[in-house]
Design a protein around this motif. Structure first.
Motif, PDB file in Angstrom:
ATOM      1  N   LEU A   1      18.841   9.014  15.635  1.00  0.00           N
ATOM      2  CA  LEU A   1      20.011   8.291  16.123  1.00  0.00           C
ATOM      3  C   LEU A   1      20.252   7.028  15.299  1.00  0.00           C
ATOM      4  N   ILE A   2      19.171   6.371  14.885  1.00  0.00           N
ATOM      5  CA  ILE A   2      19.310   5.158  14.080  1.00  0.00           C
ATOM      6  C   ILE A   2      19.802   5.490  12.677  1.00  0.00           C
ATOM      7  N   GLY A   3      19.494   6.702  12.183  1.00  0.00           N
ATOM      8  CA  GLY A   3      20.025   7.091  10.891  1.00  0.00           C
ATOM      9  C   GLY A   3      18.991   7.381   9.830  1.00  0.00           C
ATOM     10  N   ALA A   4      17.706   7.266  10.148  1.00  0.00           N
ATOM     11  CA  ALA A   4      16.668   7.553   9.159  1.00  0.00           C
ATOM     12  C   ALA A   4      16.595   9.056   8.914  1.00  0.00           C
ATOM     13  N   THR A   5      16.279   9.439   7.677  1.00  0.00           N
ATOM     14  CA  THR A   5      16.203  10.851   7.315  1.00  0.00           C
ATOM     15  C   THR A   5      14.983  11.100   6.435  1.00  0.00           C
ATOM     16  N   GLY A   6      14.618  12.381   6.287  1.00  0.00           N
ATOM     17  CA  GLY A   6      13.589  12.790   5.350  1.00  0.00           C
ATOM     18  C   GLY A   6      12.231  12.161   5.617  1.00  0.00           C
ATOM     19  N   THR A   7      11.569  11.759   4.524  1.00  0.00           N
ATOM     20  CA  THR A   7      10.231  11.175   4.616  1.00  0.00           C
ATOM     21  C   THR A   7      10.234   9.898   5.444  1.00  0.00           C
ATOM     22  N   GLN A   8      11.275   9.103   5.285  1.00  0.00           N
ATOM     23  CA  GLN A   8      11.372   7.855   6.042  1.00  0.00           C
ATOM     24  C   GLN A   8      11.407   8.144   7.545  1.00  0.00           C
ATOM     25  N   ALA A   9      12.160   9.141   7.959  1.00  0.00           N
ATOM     26  CA  ALA A   9      12.240   9.492   9.376  1.00  0.00           C
ATOM     27  C   ALA A   9      10.898   9.993   9.892  1.00  0.00           C
ATOM     28  N   ALA A  10      10.210  10.824   9.111  1.00  0.00           N
ATOM     29  CA  ALA A  10       8.920  11.358   9.534  1.00  0.00           C
ATOM     30  C   ALA A  10       7.906  10.236   9.735  1.00  0.00           C
ATOM     31  N   GLN A  11       7.885   9.280   8.816  1.00  0.00           N
ATOM     32  CA  GLN A  11       6.956   8.166   8.948  1.00  0.00           C
ATOM     33  C   GLN A  11       7.323   7.276  10.138  1.00  0.00           C
ATOM     34  N   ALA A  12       8.608   7.097  10.374  1.00  0.00           N
ATOM     35  CA  ALA A  12       9.045   6.292  11.512  1.00  0.00           C
ATOM     36  C   ALA A  12       8.627   6.941  12.831  1.00  0.00           C
ATOM     37  N   VAL A  13       8.740   8.264  12.936  1.00  0.00           N
ATOM     38  CA  VAL A  13       8.332   8.971  14.156  1.00  0.00           C
ATOM     39  C   VAL A  13       6.832   8.824  14.378  1.00  0.00           C
ATOM     40  N   THR A  14       6.059   8.946  13.295  1.00  0.00           N
ATOM     41  CA  THR A  14       4.602   8.790  13.401  1.00  0.00           C
ATOM     42  C   THR A  14       4.248   7.412  13.941  1.00  0.00           C
ATOM     43  N   TYR A  15       4.843   6.378  13.363  1.00  0.00           N
ATOM     44  CA  TYR A  15       4.545   5.008  13.780  1.00  0.00           C
ATOM     45  C   TYR A  15       4.959   4.785  15.235  1.00  0.00           C
ATOM     46  N   LEU A  16       6.139   5.260  15.605  1.00  0.00           N
ATOM     47  CA  LEU A  16       6.658   5.030  16.946  1.00  0.00           C
ATOM     48  C   LEU A  16       5.805   5.716  17.995  1.00  0.00           C
ATOM     49  N   ARG A  17       5.425   6.975  17.766  1.00  0.00           N
ATOM     50  CA  ARG A  17       4.665   7.724  18.769  1.00  0.00           C
ATOM     51  C   ARG A  17       3.289   7.096  19.009  1.00  0.00           C
TER      52      ARG A  17
ATOM     53  N   GLY B   1       0.776  -1.231   0.000  1.00  0.00           N
ATOM     54  CA  GLY B   1       0.000   0.000   0.000  1.00  0.00           C
ATOM     55  C   GLY B   1       0.805   1.277   0.000  1.00  0.00           C
ATOM     56  N   LEU B   2       2.020   1.233   0.549  1.00  0.00           N
ATOM     57  CA  LEU B   2       2.757   2.473   0.769  1.00  0.00           C
ATOM     58  C   LEU B   2       4.151   2.507   0.153  1.00  0.00           C
ATOM     59  N   GLY B   3       4.751   1.356  -0.183  1.00  0.00           N
ATOM     60  CA  GLY B   3       6.022   1.338  -0.893  1.00  0.00           C
ATOM     61  C   GLY B   3       7.238   1.133  -0.017  1.00  0.00           C
ATOM     62  N   THR B   4       8.418   1.165  -0.666  1.00  0.00           N
ATOM     63  CA  THR B   4       9.687   0.825  -0.039  1.00  0.00           C
ATOM     64  C   THR B   4      10.059   1.771   1.103  1.00  0.00           C
ATOM     65  N   THR B   5       9.809   3.074   0.918  1.00  0.00           N
ATOM     66  CA  THR B   5      10.161   4.037   1.966  1.00  0.00           C
ATOM     67  C   THR B   5       9.413   3.733   3.255  1.00  0.00           C
TER      68      THR B   5
END
Length: 433
Positions: A116-132, A38-42
């Motif tokens: 700290l893990i190294g994610a940047t840009g759109t990938q980092a924003a999506q990771a923060v959303t999921y984590l929170r 549904g959302l792709g590799t990123t």
């Protein structure tokens, strides 16, 4: 090898435990498939980053399950059933307190953790959303750990199977609806997980409360009991912290290798986790049987069970390795991986398969020593095996993602050496309540 009464006891505990353990990684794989389609590799990479952080936080508290299993089983084996349930209730209160603390501390720090893990840009924003979002399910996740430990210690692995299948089926259904149906993006995957974990925790609270009332055990928190449960878990926390350092270092290295490498590593990790949970079913039986038999003062039964479970672990690892080889050609398609990710994943599955027999022995002996309450040794062994892994990981960082996975193999072999040497001795065979 012929089936003995000891084997039947192991299987009675291990088969339902296998179902419960394997349900989680199966539905996590479903989450990856849903997000990938549904959302792709990123988004898959973001899920890998956030999932690694969340899994690290929760698994650092796995002593809530392991320590509770060992203490409840030992007290039950010694005939102290009310005391066994008291230990379980204290473990659940400790789980709720830690879960609330994780939300308070980690929610504002989520961007820094992802960075700290190294994610940047759109990938980092999506990771923060999921984590929170997922942090709101932390108390439920930890109650599930503690409740599972109580029931395993009471030699009940069927109820955790029913709860696991139900809650993670709910997780998969909600994620498909939220991500693919409602278009909530990666937040939909996180909310599906939160709802499913809270539902599973509610079931455990009801089951443990009923057992406590039946035995006349108070449901009120006992500060001394909670403190004792937390203190007993320190050594297991150190052991688990060492495990998570290894996996976090590997994720950081994979992140810096590139987006395709991270996605392939995340998918291979999910396959490995599925296999690890399958092998850990025998380790769960090991925790319960070892705690009960040592609590009853039966050292010969402990030795016999350990020998048989180690055999089961070895041959189960061989079988799972062969299954990975057989399934290897079709696995990339299950995740709709793009050509580069598929190529890397196919290469990674070879070392994943190769090290399964070693994993089988390691997980079983780890469970046996946890059941025996040999946490101090496990903590020191964790430090030494992590020290063996880090130079191999540093070398692999310049050689590619396959070399990175081989470094994880070095770590597993180091664990095999430390655990087999300990199991061959007698220092861990402490009897009584």
């Amino acid at each position: 090898m012929p089936i003995t009464s000891r084997d039947r006891e192991i299987l009675r505990l291990a088969v339902p435990a296998f179902g419960a353990l394997v349900a989680e990684p199966l539905f996590l794989l479903a989450d990856y498939a849903i997000v990938g389609h549904g959302l792709g590799t990123t988004a898959v990479g973001a899920l890998g980053v956030a999932g690694t952080v969340l899994t690290t936080l929760i698994n650092l508290c796995v002593f809530l399950a392991y320590g509770t299993t060992a203490s409840v089983a030992r007290q039950s084996g010694a005939g102290n059933h009310a005391r066994a349930m008291r230990n379980g209730v204290d473990g659940i209160w400790l789980a709720l307190a830690i879960g609330a603390g994780l939300i308070v501390v980690c929610w504002p720090l989520a961007p820094a953790i992802v960075e700290l893990i190294g994610a940047t840009g759109t990938q980092a924003a999506q990771a923060v959303t999921y984590l929170r979002i997922s942090l709101f399910g932390a108390p439920g996740m930890l109650v599930v750990l503690a409740g599972t430990g109580v029931l395993r210690g009471l030699q009940d692995t069927v109820t955790p199977l029913v709860v696991a299948v139900g809650s993670f089926a709910l997780n998969a259904g909600l994620n498909a609806w939220f991500v693919l149906g409602l278009g909530w993006g990666i937040a939909g995957s996180a909310w599906g997980t939160v709802i499913a974990q809270v539902a599973g925790a509610a079931v455990y609270l009801v089951v443990v409360a009923r057992g406590a009332i039946r035995l006349g055990t108070s449901l009120a928190p006992s500060m001394d009991g909670i403190r004792q449960a937390g203190t007993a878990g320190v050594a297991l926390l150190i052991r688990t912290l060492c495990l998570r350092i290894v996996l976090l270092v590997a994720t950081v290295i994979a992140t810096r290798m590139g987006e395709a490498e991270l996605a392939a590593y995340a998918l291979a990790t999910q396959v490995w986790t599925l296999l690890a949970f399958a092998l850990d079913a025998i380790a769960i039986a090991g925790q319960a049987i070892t705690g009960r038999s040592l609590g009853a003062g039966d050292v010969p039964a402990t030795r016999d069970a350990t020998r048989r479970m180690t055999q089961w672990g070895l041959w189960s690892g061989v079988l799972l390795g062969l299954l990975v080889v057989a399934a290897r050609p079709v696995l990339p398609g299950l995740f709709d991986a793009d050509p580069r990710v598929a190529e890397l994943l196919l290469a990674l599955l070879w070392p994943v398969a190769l090290f399964q027999p070693v994993c089988g022995v390691v997980f079983v002996l780890d469970g046996v020593l946890i059941g025996a309450g040999d946490q101090r040794y496990l903590a020191w062994a964790g430090v030494w095996t992590t020290a063996a892994y880090l130079p191999a990981a540093l070398l692999a960082s310049g050689l590619g993602v396959v070399a990175l996975w081989c470094a994880l193999g070095v770590w597993m072999v180091a664990r095999w050496v430390t655990l087999t040497r300990r199991a061959a001795g007698t220092a861990w065979l402490v009897t009584g309540a």
